[in-house]
Design a protein around this motif. Structure first.
Motif, PDB file in Angstrom:
ATOM      1  N   TYR A 101      -5.280   1.724  -3.148  1.00 24.50           N
ATOM      2  CA  TYR A 101      -5.309   0.487  -2.361  1.00 24.50           C
ATOM      3  C   TYR A 101      -6.733  -0.025  -2.221  1.00 24.50           C
ATOM      4  CZ  TYR A 101      -4.999  -2.724   1.578  1.00 24.50           C
ATOM      5  OH  TYR A 101      -5.087  -3.829   2.388  1.00 24.50           O
ATOM      6  N   ALA A 102      -7.665   0.877  -1.880  1.00 20.90           N
ATOM      7  CA  ALA A 102      -9.061   0.457  -1.708  1.00 20.90           C
ATOM      8  C   ALA A 102      -9.608  -0.152  -2.991  1.00 20.90           C
ATOM      9  CB  ALA A 102      -9.911   1.651  -1.268  1.00 20.90           C
TER      10      ALA A 102
ATOM     11  N   LEU B  73     -10.232   5.527  10.775  1.00 23.43           N
ATOM     12  CA  LEU B  73     -10.856   4.771   9.692  1.00 23.43           C
ATOM     13  C   LEU B  73     -11.702   3.620  10.221  1.00 23.43           C
ATOM     14  CD1 LEU B  73      -7.891   4.622   7.144  1.00 23.43           C
ATOM     15  CD2 LEU B  73     -10.049   5.851   6.824  1.00 23.43           C
TER      16      LEU B  73
ATOM     17  N   LYS C 221      -8.192  -3.647  -3.680  1.00 17.21           N
ATOM     18  CA  LYS C 221      -8.774  -4.697  -2.851  1.00 17.21           C
ATOM     19  C   LYS C 221     -10.208  -5.028  -3.284  1.00 17.21           C
ATOM     20  CE  LYS C 221      -5.434  -6.016  -0.235  1.00 17.21           C
ATOM     21  NZ  LYS C 221      -4.930  -7.402  -0.267  1.00 17.21           N
TER      22      LYS C 221
ATOM     23  N   THR D 259     -15.654  -0.571   1.676  1.00 18.30           N
ATOM     24  CA  THR D 259     -16.087   0.760   2.086  1.00 18.30           C
ATOM     25  C   THR D 259     -15.573   1.862   1.168  1.00 18.30           C
ATOM     26  OG1 THR D 259     -14.154   1.145   3.514  1.00 18.30           O
ATOM     27  CG2 THR D 259     -16.044  -0.011   4.495  1.00 18.30           C
TER      28      THR D 259
ATOM     29  N   SER E  53      -9.650  -6.787   1.892  1.00 17.72           N
ATOM     30  CA  SER E  53      -9.634  -5.730   2.907  1.00 17.72           C
ATOM     31  C   SER E  53     -10.992  -5.054   2.946  1.00 17.72           C
ATOM     32  CB  SER E  53      -8.571  -4.684   2.582  1.00 17.72           C
ATOM     33  OG  SER E  53      -8.696  -3.541   3.415  1.00 17.72           O
TER      34      SER E  53
ATOM     35  N   ALA F  79     -11.297  -2.089   3.080  1.00 14.78           N
ATOM     36  CA  ALA F  79     -11.139  -0.924   2.208  1.00 14.78           C
ATOM     37  C   ALA F  79     -11.807  -1.169   0.862  1.00 14.78           C
ATOM     38  CB  ALA F  79      -9.654  -0.604   2.013  1.00 14.78           C
TER      39      ALA F  79
ATOM     40  N   THR G 162       0.839  -1.189   0.000  1.00 17.81           N
ATOM     41  CA  THR G 162       0.000   0.000   0.000  1.00 17.81           C
ATOM     42  C   THR G 162       0.878   1.244   0.000  1.00 17.81           C
ATOM     43  OG1 THR G 162      -1.938   1.033   1.009  1.00 17.81           O
ATOM     44  CG2 THR G 162      -0.207   0.270   2.507  1.00 17.81           C
TER      45      THR G 162
ATOM     46  N   LEU H 236      -7.248  10.191   1.271  1.00 20.29           N
ATOM     47  CA  LEU H 236      -8.190   9.786   0.236  1.00 20.29           C
ATOM     48  C   LEU H 236      -8.542  10.932  -0.707  1.00 20.29           C
ATOM     49  CD1 LEU H 236      -9.503   6.947  -0.139  1.00 20.29           C
ATOM     50  CD2 LEU H 236     -11.606   7.957   0.747  1.00 20.29           C
TER      51      LEU H 236
ATOM     52  N   SER I  55     -12.741   3.251   1.595  1.00 24.78           N
ATOM     53  CA  SER I  55     -11.869   4.072   2.421  1.00 24.78           C
ATOM     54  C   SER I  55     -10.763   3.211   2.996  1.00 24.78           C
ATOM     55  CB  SER I  55     -12.672   4.705   3.561  1.00 24.78           C
ATOM     56  OG  SER I  55     -11.864   5.545   4.356  1.00 24.78           O
ATOM     57  N   GLY I  56      -9.561   3.782   3.097  1.00 18.35           N
ATOM     58  CA  GLY I  56      -8.446   3.017   3.634  1.00 18.35           C
ATOM     59  C   GLY I  56      -7.168   3.816   3.574  1.00 18.35           C
ATOM     60  N   SER I  57      -6.051   3.111   3.489  1.00 28.20           N
ATOM     61  CA  SER I  57      -4.752   3.782   3.491  1.00 28.20           C
ATOM     62  C   SER I  57      -4.561   4.678   2.281  1.00 28.20           C
ATOM     63  CB  SER I  57      -3.631   2.741   3.560  1.00 28.20           C
ATOM     64  OG  SER I  57      -3.810   1.752   2.552  1.00 28.20           O
TER      65      SER I  57
END
Length: 246
Positions: free
Chosen positions: A158-159, A205, A162, A150, A145, A147, A94, A99, A152-154
């Protein structure tokens, strides 16, 4: 699948969820092939930990984003253990990017994350499939994940990567049925080195955790091992997140 004497390849097995999974698999009698890309020292430490407790493990360096290296890795596992019964597609990377910072999500970052997180899992599944399908109850578990659920994530790339892993799981389940089961574990927030120095962001998060705890790598590893042993499950994307996404 009874894990006793089964050969299981774990990508990204040197640290975090991968490390915990290798340790739990070995404790249940599996023959563990631990892949790593750059974490050689951590891989050697994890292998030593397993061997000191009577487990059987080999370590193999390969970049899963490179198909030729993946195929060579699989050949090495078969040369040493004779076959492969299961794959844990855990290797992922990641970048920590806010975001809303779209300009920082460069083409280079998109390509890097997709090459490892999505294409890397496909490379591994394709390379092991001819071996796994030779055995009843063979299985692949991808690590997704929340992420990808949703958005949302790192980071945004990345989101999205996944979310693609979750879709890849369903497509592979169809493509490889009935001989290979393919499922996906979807962890919520997990206390790993990815979040070192970013703990405040992780808790933000995570939102309102119903169980009021952050998962450990061992929690997720236990779910992965259980999924390997559930012979009637395929094409499933199962969330393990302490109620984070409820």
């Amino acid at each position: 699948m009874d894990l006793q004497h089964k050969v299981v390849l774990v990508t990204g097995g040197a640290t975090g969820i991968g490390r915990a999974t290798c340790i739990q698999l070995a404790a249940q009698g599996a023959l563990v092939a631990m892949n790593y890309s750059r974490s050689k020292e951590e891989a050697m430490d994890t292998a030593q930990y397993i061997r000191e407790r009577g487990g059987k493990v080999i370590t193999i360096q390969a970049d899963v984003s490179k198909d030729a290296e993946v195929r060579q890795m699989v050949e090495e596992v078969v040369a040493q253990f004779g076959t492969i019964h299961a794959l844990i597609n855990n290797a992922s990377i990641t970048r920590q990017i806010p975001l809303e910072d779209l300009e920082s999500a460069t083409d280079e970052i998109w390509d890097e994350l997709y090459d490892v997180n999505v294409k890397g899992m496909f490379h591994c599944a394709r390379a092991v499939s001819k071996w796994i399908q030779q055995h009843p109850q063979g299985a692949i578990v991808n690590v997704g994940s929340v992420a990808g659920l949703t958005g949302s994530g790192s980071s945004l790339p990345y989101a999205v990567s996944k979310a693609a892993v979750h879709g890849l799981t369903k497509s592979l389940a169809r493509a490889l049925a009935p001989k290979i089961r393919v499922n996906c574990i979807v962890p919520g927030a997990v206390a790993t080195r990815w979040w070192k120095g970013e703990e405040d962001k992780m808790y933000k998060l995570s939102g309102d955790l119903l169980l009021q705890r952050i998962s450990t790598p061992e929690d997720i590893a236990a779910s992965i091992c259980a999924m390997l042993q559930q012979d009637s499950m395929t094409g499933q994307v199962i969330t393990v997140d302490n109620g984070q996404t409820l």
